[in-house]
Design a protein around this motif. Structure first.
Motif, PDB file in Angstrom:
ATOM      1  N   MET A  68       0.723  -1.156   0.058  1.00  0.00           N
ATOM      2  CA  MET A  68       0.096   0.045  -0.002  1.00  0.00           C
ATOM      3  C   MET A  68       0.867   1.276  -0.057  1.00  0.00           C
ATOM      4  N   ARG A  69       2.228   1.200   0.256  1.00  0.00           N
ATOM      5  CA  ARG A  69       2.800   2.318   0.365  1.00  0.00           C
ATOM      6  C   ARG A  69       2.841   3.041  -0.925  1.00  0.00           C
ATOM      7  N   GLY A  70       2.638   4.409  -0.855  1.00  0.00           N
ATOM      8  CA  GLY A  70       2.233   5.377  -2.070  1.00  0.00           C
ATOM      9  C   GLY A  70       1.015   5.368  -2.655  1.00  0.00           C
ATOM     10  N   MET A  71       0.391   4.425  -2.426  1.00  0.00           N
ATOM     11  CA  MET A  71      -1.233   4.566  -2.753  1.00  0.00           C
ATOM     12  C   MET A  71      -1.848   5.755  -2.219  1.00  0.00           C
ATOM     13  N   PRO A  72      -2.835   5.862  -2.936  1.00  0.00           N
ATOM     14  CA  PRO A  72      -3.957   7.097  -2.205  1.00  0.00           C
ATOM     15  C   PRO A  72      -4.812   6.252  -1.243  1.00  0.00           C
ATOM     16  N   ALA A  73      -5.122   7.068  -0.142  1.00  0.00           N
ATOM     17  CA  ALA A  73      -5.972   6.625   0.951  1.00  0.00           C
ATOM     18  C   ALA A  73      -7.343   6.060   0.435  1.00  0.00           C
ATOM     19  N   HIS A  74      -7.879   6.568  -0.561  1.00  0.00           N
ATOM     20  CA  HIS A  74      -9.467   5.985  -0.939  1.00  0.00           C
ATOM     21  C   HIS A  74      -9.122   4.938  -1.814  1.00  0.00           C
ATOM     22  N   SER A  75      -7.939   4.329  -1.956  1.00  0.00           N
ATOM     23  CA  SER A  75      -8.167   2.971  -2.690  1.00  0.00           C
ATOM     24  C   SER A  75      -8.408   1.930  -1.987  1.00  0.00           C
ATOM     25  N   LEU A  76      -8.413   2.107  -0.786  1.00  0.00           N
ATOM     26  CA  LEU A  76      -9.192   1.025   0.267  1.00  0.00           C
ATOM     27  C   LEU A  76     -10.572   0.791   0.104  1.00  0.00           C
ATOM     28  N   ILE A  77     -11.272   1.810  -0.466  1.00  0.00           N
ATOM     29  CA  ILE A  77     -12.664   2.231  -0.425  1.00  0.00           C
ATOM     30  C   ILE A  77     -13.242   1.732  -1.813  1.00  0.00           C
ATOM     31  N   ILE A  98     -11.266  13.207  14.804  1.00  0.00           N
ATOM     32  CA  ILE A  98     -10.973  11.778  14.556  1.00  0.00           C
ATOM     33  C   ILE A  98     -12.095  11.029  13.731  1.00  0.00           C
ATOM     34  N   LEU A  99     -11.850   9.955  13.151  1.00  0.00           N
ATOM     35  CA  LEU A  99     -12.775   9.277  12.193  1.00  0.00           C
ATOM     36  C   LEU A  99     -12.669   8.004  12.635  1.00  0.00           C
ATOM     37  N   ASP A 100     -13.914   7.340  12.640  1.00  0.00           N
ATOM     38  CA  ASP A 100     -13.878   5.883  12.943  1.00  0.00           C
ATOM     39  C   ASP A 100     -15.034   5.309  12.013  1.00  0.00           C
ATOM     40  N   LEU A 101     -14.641   4.527  10.872  1.00  0.00           N
ATOM     41  CA  LEU A 101     -15.551   4.061  10.159  1.00  0.00           C
ATOM     42  C   LEU A 101     -15.823   2.564  10.347  1.00  0.00           C
ATOM     43  N   ASN A 102     -17.062   1.976  10.351  1.00  0.00           N
ATOM     44  CA  ASN A 102     -17.480   0.760  10.099  1.00  0.00           C
ATOM     45  C   ASN A 102     -17.509   0.204   8.624  1.00  0.00           C
ATOM     46  N   LEU A 103     -16.774  -0.662   8.154  1.00  0.00           N
ATOM     47  CA  LEU A 103     -16.713  -0.917   6.626  1.00  0.00           C
ATOM     48  C   LEU A 103     -17.169  -2.364   6.384  1.00  0.00           C
ATOM     49  N   SER A 104     -17.531  -2.850   5.461  1.00  0.00           N
ATOM     50  CA  SER A 104     -18.034  -3.866   4.866  1.00  0.00           C
ATOM     51  C   SER A 104     -16.990  -5.158   5.387  1.00  0.00           C
ATOM     52  N   HIS A 105     -17.421  -6.305   5.505  1.00  0.00           N
ATOM     53  CA  HIS A 105     -16.742  -7.504   6.036  1.00  0.00           C
ATOM     54  C   HIS A 105     -16.296  -7.263   7.319  1.00  0.00           C
ATOM     55  N   ASP A 136     -13.297 -13.465   1.091  1.00  0.00           N
ATOM     56  CA  ASP A 136     -13.530 -12.467   0.193  1.00  0.00           C
ATOM     57  C   ASP A 136     -12.315 -11.613   0.151  1.00  0.00           C
ATOM     58  N   PHE A 137     -11.319 -11.841   1.055  1.00  0.00           N
ATOM     59  CA  PHE A 137      -9.972 -10.849   0.842  1.00  0.00           C
ATOM     60  C   PHE A 137      -9.128 -11.271  -0.212  1.00  0.00           C
ATOM     61  N   PRO A 138      -8.255 -10.618  -0.769  1.00  0.00           N
ATOM     62  CA  PRO A 138      -8.345  -9.172  -0.723  1.00  0.00           C
ATOM     63  C   PRO A 138      -9.569  -8.522  -1.559  1.00  0.00           C
ATOM     64  N   THR A 139      -9.965  -7.382  -0.898  1.00  0.00           N
ATOM     65  CA  THR A 139     -10.903  -6.683  -1.536  1.00  0.00           C
ATOM     66  C   THR A 139     -10.941  -5.228  -1.235  1.00  0.00           C
ATOM     67  N   ARG A 140     -11.785  -4.533  -1.881  1.00  0.00           N
ATOM     68  CA  ARG A 140     -12.035  -3.213  -1.354  1.00  0.00           C
ATOM     69  C   ARG A 140     -13.184  -3.081  -0.424  1.00  0.00           C
ATOM     70  N   LEU A 141     -13.032  -1.988   0.332  1.00  0.00           N
ATOM     71  CA  LEU A 141     -14.322  -1.981   1.481  1.00  0.00           C
ATOM     72  C   LEU A 141     -15.481  -1.004   1.383  1.00  0.00           C
ATOM     73  N   ALA A 142     -16.670  -1.154   1.497  1.00  0.00           N
ATOM     74  CA  ALA A 142     -17.617  -0.436   1.624  1.00  0.00           C
ATOM     75  C   ALA A 142     -17.957   0.518   2.668  1.00  0.00           C
TER      76      ALA A 142
END
Length: 192
Positions: A68-77, A98-105, A136-142
């Motif tokens: 993930m180094r160098g990737m944009p933060a939104h690439s997780l989503i 502070i942000l606390d996000l509940n994501l898929s999976h 389901d991993f690896p995957t992007r998260l909602a």
């Protein structure tokens, strides 16, 4: 497991603040995050306003199936939630909060703002807690839900005195005063 890792990273971040709004990035010591280090990452806001992964733990990379180094933060989503995530992230850098996000999976993402050496909030200490052994991993998260907590500085108003170098203090004892006697009036004497 989720709460233990989240509590460790939040407690450590809070201990670095020392009453300030946010801690400095240079104060972070990875050795203090023993349990959550594999789930931890640092985001850096670059000149173009895009937050990128500066460092990422192995579990974060496992979640995405790539370094993930160098990737944009939104690439997780997932793409349909990226705009919402990016706006929340921008607000977190600006406010800061502070942000606390509940994501898929059943994943959880925590983002804690930090400052650079110029005291600008351009870094985030983050933690992505996910079970990467899920099929389901690896995957992007909602993004399922997002919680924001505004940060308030709490500098102490009373400074404790430094007593290490102070002399021993004697207890105050009220002096017994004698009543003035009216034997003779006071006078002045001139001495040559």
């Amino acid at each position: 497991m989720k709460d233990v890792l989240a509590d460790e990273i939040f407690s450590y971040w809070e201990s670095l603040r020392h009453g300030r709004l946010v801690p400095k990035r240079s104060e972070v010591d990875p050795r203090m995050l023993q349990k959550s280090l594999n789930y931890t990452f640092i985001l850096e806001l670059n000149a173009s306003g895009i937050a990128r992964f500066r460092l990422a733990g192995s579990k974060v990379s496992d979640c995405m199936g790539m370094e993930m180094r160098g990737m944009p933060a939104h690439s997780l989503i997932v793409p349909e939630n990226r705009d919402y995530f990016s706006k929340a992230l921008d607000a977190s850098f600006n406010t800061p909060e502070i942000l606390d996000l509940n994501l898929s999976h059943k994943a959880r993402l925590i983002l804690l703002p930090m400052s650079d050496e110029a005291n600008q909030t351009t870094r985030m200490l983050g933690c992505l807690i996910a079970n990467t052994t899920h099929p389901d991993f690896p995957t992007r998260l909602a993004v399922k839900s997002l919680s924001r907590t505004r940060i308030v500085a709490s500098k102490p108003t009373y400074k404790k005195p430094v007593l290490e170098m102070a002399e021993d203090q004697a207890d105050f004892i009220a002096a017994q005063t004698k009543k003035a006697t009216q034997s003779r009036p006071p006078y002045l004497r001139i001495v040559k």
